[in-house]
Design an enzyme around this catalytic site. Structure first.
Site, PDB file in Angstrom:
ATOM      1  N   ASN A  11       0.867  -1.180   0.000  1.00 19.55           N
ATOM      2  CA  ASN A  11       0.000   0.000   0.000  1.00 19.55           C
ATOM      3  C   ASN A  11       0.902   1.228   0.000  1.00 19.55           C
ATOM      4  O   ASN A  11       1.494   1.567   1.023  1.00 19.55           O
ATOM      5  CB  ASN A  11      -0.888  -0.015   1.255  1.00 19.55           C
ATOM      6  CG  ASN A  11      -1.676   1.279   1.411  1.00 19.55           C
ATOM      7  OD1 ASN A  11      -1.823   2.042   0.457  1.00 19.55           O
ATOM      8  ND2 ASN A  11      -2.187   1.519   2.610  1.00 19.55           N
ATOM      9  N   TRP A  12       1.003   1.858  -1.159  1.00 19.81           N
ATOM     10  CA  TRP A  12       1.940   2.982  -1.276  1.00 19.81           C
ATOM     11  C   TRP A  12       1.385   4.274  -0.672  1.00 19.81           C
ATOM     12  O   TRP A  12       2.099   5.278  -0.599  1.00 19.81           O
ATOM     13  CB  TRP A  12       2.279   3.229  -2.751  1.00 19.81           C
ATOM     14  CG  TRP A  12       3.101   2.145  -3.384  1.00 19.81           C
ATOM     15  CD1 TRP A  12       3.494   0.955  -2.825  1.00 19.81           C
ATOM     16  CD2 TRP A  12       3.627   2.159  -4.714  1.00 19.81           C
ATOM     17  NE1 TRP A  12       4.229   0.227  -3.728  1.00 19.81           N
ATOM     18  CE2 TRP A  12       4.326   0.942  -4.896  1.00 19.81           C
ATOM     19  CE3 TRP A  12       3.571   3.066  -5.771  1.00 19.81           C
ATOM     20  CZ2 TRP A  12       4.969   0.623  -6.102  1.00 19.81           C
ATOM     21  CZ3 TRP A  12       4.207   2.755  -6.964  1.00 19.81           C
ATOM     22  CH2 TRP A  12       4.900   1.542  -7.111  1.00 19.81           C
ATOM     23  N   LYS A  13       0.116   4.290  -0.322  1.00 15.19           N
ATOM     24  CA  LYS A  13      -0.523   5.498   0.212  1.00 15.19           C
ATOM     25  C   LYS A  13      -0.308   6.670  -0.768  1.00 15.19           C
ATOM     26  O   LYS A  13      -0.285   6.447  -1.976  1.00 15.19           O
ATOM     27  CB  LYS A  13      -0.003   5.812   1.615  1.00 15.19           C
ATOM     28  CG  LYS A  13      -0.013   4.567   2.513  1.00 15.19           C
ATOM     29  CD  LYS A  13       0.179   4.884   3.947  1.00 15.19           C
ATOM     30  CE  LYS A  13       0.323   3.583   4.726  1.00 15.19           C
ATOM     31  NZ  LYS A  13       0.167   3.753   6.150  1.00 15.19           N
ATOM     32  N   HIS A  96      -9.410   0.869   4.652  1.00 17.16           N
ATOM     33  CA  HIS A  96      -8.141   1.087   5.364  1.00 17.16           C
ATOM     34  C   HIS A  96      -8.381   2.013   6.568  1.00 17.16           C
ATOM     35  O   HIS A  96      -9.222   2.914   6.516  1.00 17.16           O
ATOM     36  CB  HIS A  96      -7.122   1.710   4.407  1.00 17.16           C
ATOM     37  CG  HIS A  96      -5.737   1.743   4.984  1.00 17.16           C
ATOM     38  ND1 HIS A  96      -5.317   2.754   5.815  1.00 17.16           N
ATOM     39  CD2 HIS A  96      -4.702   0.880   4.868  1.00 17.16           C
ATOM     40  CE1 HIS A  96      -4.066   2.514   6.183  1.00 17.16           C
ATOM     41  NE2 HIS A  96      -3.665   1.381   5.628  1.00 17.16           N
ATOM     42  N   GLU A  98      -6.801   4.486   7.650  1.00 16.52           N
ATOM     43  CA  GLU A  98      -6.661   5.919   7.361  1.00 16.52           C
ATOM     44  C   GLU A  98      -7.927   6.458   6.698  1.00 16.52           C
ATOM     45  O   GLU A  98      -8.320   7.603   6.924  1.00 16.52           O
ATOM     46  CB  GLU A  98      -5.409   6.171   6.508  1.00 16.52           C
ATOM     47  CG  GLU A  98      -4.150   6.016   7.349  1.00 16.52           C
ATOM     48  CD  GLU A  98      -2.915   5.574   6.591  1.00 16.52           C
ATOM     49  OE1 GLU A  98      -2.870   5.677   5.358  1.00 16.52           O
ATOM     50  OE2 GLU A  98      -1.973   5.096   7.268  1.00 16.52           O
ATOM     51  N   GLU A 164      -5.275  -5.157  10.496  1.00 16.22           N
ATOM     52  CA  GLU A 164      -4.300  -4.089  10.704  1.00 16.22           C
ATOM     53  C   GLU A 164      -4.611  -3.367  12.011  1.00 16.22           C
ATOM     54  O   GLU A 164      -5.439  -2.440  12.027  1.00 16.22           O
ATOM     55  CB  GLU A 164      -4.369  -3.094   9.542  1.00 16.22           C
ATOM     56  CG  GLU A 164      -4.058  -3.723   8.195  1.00 16.22           C
ATOM     57  CD  GLU A 164      -3.500  -2.695   7.241  1.00 16.22           C
ATOM     58  OE1 GLU A 164      -2.352  -2.860   6.835  1.00 16.22           O
ATOM     59  OE2 GLU A 164      -4.195  -1.717   6.935  1.00 16.22           O
ATOM     60  N   GLY A 170       2.226   2.339  10.587  1.00 15.25           N
ATOM     61  CA  GLY A 170       3.103   3.498  10.419  1.00 15.25           C
ATOM     62  C   GLY A 170       3.747   3.973  11.715  1.00 15.25           C
ATOM     63  O   GLY A 170       4.313   5.057  11.764  1.00 15.25           O
ATOM     64  N   SER A 210       3.470  -2.055  10.262  1.00 12.78           N
ATOM     65  CA  SER A 210       4.927  -2.009  10.446  1.00 12.78           C
ATOM     66  C   SER A 210       5.599  -3.355  10.199  1.00 12.78           C
ATOM     67  O   SER A 210       6.551  -3.711  10.896  1.00 12.78           O
ATOM     68  CB  SER A 210       5.268  -1.465  11.836  1.00 12.78           C
ATOM     69  OG  SER A 210       4.743  -0.153  11.984  1.00 12.78           O
ATOM     70  N   GLY A 231       2.922  -1.101   4.225  1.00 17.33           N
ATOM     71  CA  GLY A 231       2.930   0.321   3.896  1.00 17.33           C
ATOM     72  C   GLY A 231       4.349   0.793   3.634  1.00 17.33           C
ATOM     73  O   GLY A 231       4.908   0.604   2.551  1.00 17.33           O
ATOM     74  N   GLY A 232       4.978   1.381   4.633  1.00 18.31           N
ATOM     75  CA  GLY A 232       6.294   1.999   4.475  1.00 18.31           C
ATOM     76  C   GLY A 232       7.326   1.119   3.786  1.00 18.31           C
ATOM     77  O   GLY A 232       8.036   1.573   2.872  1.00 18.31           O
TER      78      GLY A 232
END
Ligand code: PEP
Length: 249
Positions: A11-13, A96, A98, A164, A170, A210, A231-232
Site C-alpha cells: 500500500n503505497w498510500k 483502510h 486511514e 491491521e 506506520g 509495520s 505500507g512503508g
C-alpha cells in the site's frame, strides 16, 4: 505459513508519482522473486496507468487504494470500480484505517465499496483492526466481530482480509506474532460462522502494521497469517522484496 497461497500487497498510500512508480516497479521486476507468492502493488490513482504499463507482462497484480460504490454520477473526487478495471487494475484495498479515521469511512460504506468492486470483477483487500484505546479497554475482539460482520455480504472467492491493528500502522510498533495469530484465528472463526468452515479455511488473512524484513518471517510463520499488507516497507525495492522472500519460506 499455512496451506493458503501467501500474498504480499504493498500500500503505497500518497507516495510515488508517475516517474517514481515506473522506477520502483522496474526495480521490483529485476528482483528474482519467488514463484509461490502472490504480489500486488497499490499505487495512488494517478500512477495506476503507468504501473499497468510496467506490469503488463508480469505476474505482479495491480490494485487501487479505494473505490466508490456507484458506477458513475455526481460524486466529486471519487473513482468507480469500472474506471479501475478499465485501466487493467485487478485489486482494490477497502476500509483502510486511514480512510476510516481521516475520511469518515464506516463498516457500512466499506462494505458498499467492496460489494461494488467485486461486482465489477475486482479482488478486494478488506482492512479492519482495533485502535490502541480499544485494545487497552479489552474490546479488541468485540471490535473485530463488528467490523467482520459486514464481510458476510461479500463473495469470499474474491476477498482477502487484512488485519491491521491501528496502533501498529506506520508507528514502527508491530503486533507480536502471537497477537496477530490470535486475531487472525478469531477472524477466521467469524468468517466460518457465515461462510462455513471450508470457505473460511481457504480465506487469506493478511497482517498489516509495520511489517519489515526484520519481523516478517516471524509474523508470516504463524498458521493463520497468510501474508502481509505493507505500507512503508513497500516503498523500497529491497525491503519489499525481502518481505516477499520471507513469505515463501
Ligand atoms: C498500511 O498502511 O496498511 C500499513 C500496514 O502501513 P505500515 O506498514 O507503514 O505500518
Amino acid at each position: 505459513m499455512s496451506q493458503r497461497r501467501p500474498l504480499i500487497a504493498g500500500n503505497w498510500k500518497m507516495h510515488n508519482g508517475v516517474s517514481a512508480t515506473t522506477a520502483l516497479l522496474e526495480g521490483l521486476l529485476e528482483e528474482n522473486l519467488p514463484a509461490g507468492v502472490d504480489v500486488v502493488v497499490c499505487p495512488p490513482f494517478t500512477s495506476l496507468p503507468a504501473a499497468a504499463m510496467v506490469l503488463s507482462a508480469s505476474s505482479i497484480g495491480l490494485g487501487a487504494q479505494n473505490v466508490h460504490w456507484e458506477t458513475k454520477g455526481a460524486f466529486t473526487g471519487e473513482i468507480s470500480p469500472d474506471m479501475l478495471s478499465g485501466l487493467g487494475v485487478g485489486w482494490t484495498i477497502v476500509g483502510h484505517s486511514e480512510r476510516r479515521s481521516l475520511f469518515g469511512e464506516t463498516d457500512e460504506t466499506a462494505a458498499m465499496r467492496a460489494e461494488a468492486a467485486q461486482k465489477a470483477g475486482l479482488e478486494v483487500i478488506f482492512c479492519l483492526g482495533e485502535t490502541l484505546d480499544e485494545r487497552e479497554a479489552g474490546s479488541t475482539f468485540d471490535v473485530l466481530k463488528r467490523q467482520a460482520s459486514v464481510l458476510k455480504t461479500l463473495d469470499p472467492a474474491h476477498l482477502v482480509v487484512a488485519y491491521e491493528p491501528v496502533w501498529a500502522i506506520g508507528t514502527g510498533r508491530t503486533a507480536s506474532a502471537e497477537q496477530a495469530d490470535e486475531a487472525h484465528a478469531f477472524l477466521r472463526s467469524e468468517a466460518a460462522s457465515f461462510f462455513g468452515s471450508d470457505t473460511a479455511g481457504a480465506l487469506r488473512i493478511l497482517y498489516g502494521g509495520s511489517m519489515k524484513p526484520g519481523n516478517a518471517a516471524e509474523l508470516l510463520g504463524r498458521e493463520n497469517v497468510d501474508g502481509g499488507l505493507i505500507g512503508g516497507a513497500s516503498l523500497d525495492v529491497g525491503s519489499f522484496s525481502a518481505i516477499i522472500r520471507a513469505a515463501a519460506l
